[in-house]
Design an enzyme around this catalytic site. Structure first.
Site, PDB file in Angstrom:
ATOM      1  N   ASP A 141      16.884 -11.493  27.932  1.00 13.37           N
ATOM      2  CA  ASP A 141      16.067 -11.767  29.129  1.00 13.37           C
ATOM      3  C   ASP A 141      15.561 -13.201  29.083  1.00 13.37           C
ATOM      4  O   ASP A 141      15.710 -13.882  28.071  1.00 13.37           O
ATOM      5  CB  ASP A 141      14.861 -10.807  29.149  1.00 13.37           C
ATOM      6  CG  ASP A 141      14.044 -10.932  27.872  1.00 13.37           C
ATOM      7  OD1 ASP A 141      14.343 -10.202  26.914  1.00 13.37           O
ATOM      8  OD2 ASP A 141      13.147 -11.798  27.802  1.00 13.37           O
ATOM      9  N   ASP A 168      12.304 -13.995  29.324  1.00 19.06           N
ATOM     10  CA  ASP A 168      10.871 -13.923  29.082  1.00 19.06           C
ATOM     11  C   ASP A 168      10.113 -14.157  30.405  1.00 19.06           C
ATOM     12  O   ASP A 168      10.534 -13.618  31.425  1.00 19.06           O
ATOM     13  CB  ASP A 168      10.457 -14.890  27.958  1.00 19.06           C
ATOM     14  CG  ASP A 168       9.143 -14.461  27.303  1.00 19.06           C
ATOM     15  OD1 ASP A 168       8.984 -13.252  27.055  1.00 19.06           O
ATOM     16  OD2 ASP A 168       8.278 -15.311  27.070  1.00 19.06           O
TER      17      ASP A 168
HETATM   18  N1  LIG Z   1      10.908 -11.604  25.974  1.00 18.40           N
HETATM   19  C1  LIG Z   1      10.781 -11.119  24.741  1.00 18.40           C
HETATM   20  N2  LIG Z   1       9.649 -11.339  24.030  1.00 18.40           N
HETATM   21  C2  LIG Z   1       9.530 -10.840  22.766  1.00 18.40           C
HETATM   22  N3  LIG Z   1      10.478 -10.107  22.161  1.00 18.40           N
HETATM   23  C3  LIG Z   1      11.598  -9.857  22.839  1.00 18.40           C
HETATM   24  N4  LIG Z   1      12.706  -9.172  22.500  1.00 18.40           N
HETATM   25  C4  LIG Z   1      13.547  -9.226  23.534  1.00 18.40           C
HETATM   26  N5  LIG Z   1      13.030  -9.929  24.556  1.00 18.40           N
HETATM   27  C5  LIG Z   1      11.801 -10.340  24.148  1.00 18.40           C
END
Ligand SMILES: Nc1ncnc2[nH]cnc12
Ligand SMILES: CSC[C@H]1O[C@H](OP(=O)(O)O)[C@H](O)[C@@H]1O
Length: 302
Positions: free
Chosen positions: A218, A220
């Site tokens: 992703d 974030d």
């Molecule tokens: N955006 C994110 N923040 C922290 N850990 C994750 N693991 C996968 N995506 C994450």
């Protein structure tokens, strides 16, 4: 009798993260002085009969949240069965436009944003004071070896690999705010997870070579016109990333076992704690406990 490792000795351990819960094989479940690992360790046999240890970081049913993973037991258990190098997988968020969900990353640096609630040293609670070097948190030789081999294995799958990146390790379990996510980018963070610490620190204390293969799930929460990350976004990409992680493991592990058996890849990790111990053990109990991970420095006299 020779002390050289043979093809039947377990030398490489794999830690699977979110979505990567098994590689198959027989299981062992050693109790360590720090308790049981988060899952029994399975010993998979790769052609031509090379044994590889596998441990599921969050348990095979994802029972452990990132803050409650028994990382000391995990690292100690892997060391106790003979492992000398650990290949850890982790699902991460991307803090950079060019690191897309589905991409793989081999980082070289870490920013610690955990909150001090995870036991992060084998020496905690003992009479021993030791300061492991952690300027280069991943083993340089293992990381360089992996860069070449993982890149080749990903080419067949048309997946991009990024190297020499910085992973931010946050406490969680909630994801970051938009302000935090933006700040981590300004700090130089490239990817973010909740799991690389204290795992990498403990591997260093146990004199194990440790490297991370991160898989982006992703973006974030730093992109101003896009929705902030949710667990559902992560889960959407997990299965595909886990399938490709299994492909990478299948391609690289036999050669990694051979490289570890040859020994050149381990020269920075073996012996790294010798000068780190500034106060020796003051009780037989502490010696017995630390003998489990560092028998050379904490010999038990019989
Ligand atoms: N955006 C994110 N923040 C922290 N850990 C994750 N693991 C996968 N995506 C994450
Ligand atoms: C499932 S979202 C957050 C979770 O995913 C990553 O786990 P892992 O590193 O074990 O693959 C991340 O670090 C968080 O623990």
């Amino acid at each position: 009798m020779s002390n050289e490792p043979s093809n039947s000795t377990v030398l490489v351990g794999v830690i699977g993260g979110s979505g990567l819960y098994n590689l198959g094989g027989l299981t062992v479940n050693p109790e360590t002085p720090w308790g049981y690992p988060s899952s029994p360790i399975t010993i998979a046999s790769l052609p031509p009969g090379i044994p590889i240890a596998f441990l599921a970081r969050h348990g095979t049913q994802h029972t452990y949240s990132p803050s409650s993973v028994p990382a000391r037991a995990n690292i100690a258990a892997l060391k106790s069965i003979g492992v000398k190098a650990i290949l850890a997988f982790s699902a991460v968020g991307s803090l950079r436009e060019d690191i897309k969900p589905g991409d793989f990353i081999i980082p070289s640096q870490i920013i610690d944003r955990t909150k001090g609630i995870r036991p992060a040293s084998f020496f905690e609670g003992t009479s021993v004071v030791a300061h492991a070097g952690f300027g280069d948190p991943f083993d340089g030789k293992l990381t360089s070896w992996l860069m070449q081999e993982v890149r080749k294995s990903l080419k067949e799958k048309n997946v991009d690999l990024h190297v020499d990146k910085c992973v931010v390790c946050m406490e969680g379990p909630q994801f970051s705010t938009r302000a935090e996510s933006t700040m981590y980018r300004q700090w130089g963070g490239d990817i973010i997870n909740m799991s690389v610490l204290p795992e990498a620190k403990l591997a260093r204390e146990a004199e194990l070579s440790y490297a991370l293969i991160a898989t982006a799930t992703d973006y974030d929460s730093w992109r101003p016109n896009e929705a902030a990350v949710t667990a559902a976004d992560v889960v959407k990409t997990l299965k595909k990333n886990a399938d490709i992680s299994r492909h990478v493991a299948a391609v690289v592990l036999t050669d990694l076992h051979a490289a570890v058996a040859e020994g050149g890849i381990l020269t920075d990790s073996i012996g790294c704690m010798r000068s780190a111990i500034v106060r020796p053990a003051k009780s037989p109990e502490d010696i017995r406990k630390l003998h489990y991970i560092l028998p050379e420095y904490f010999p038990v006299l019989s």
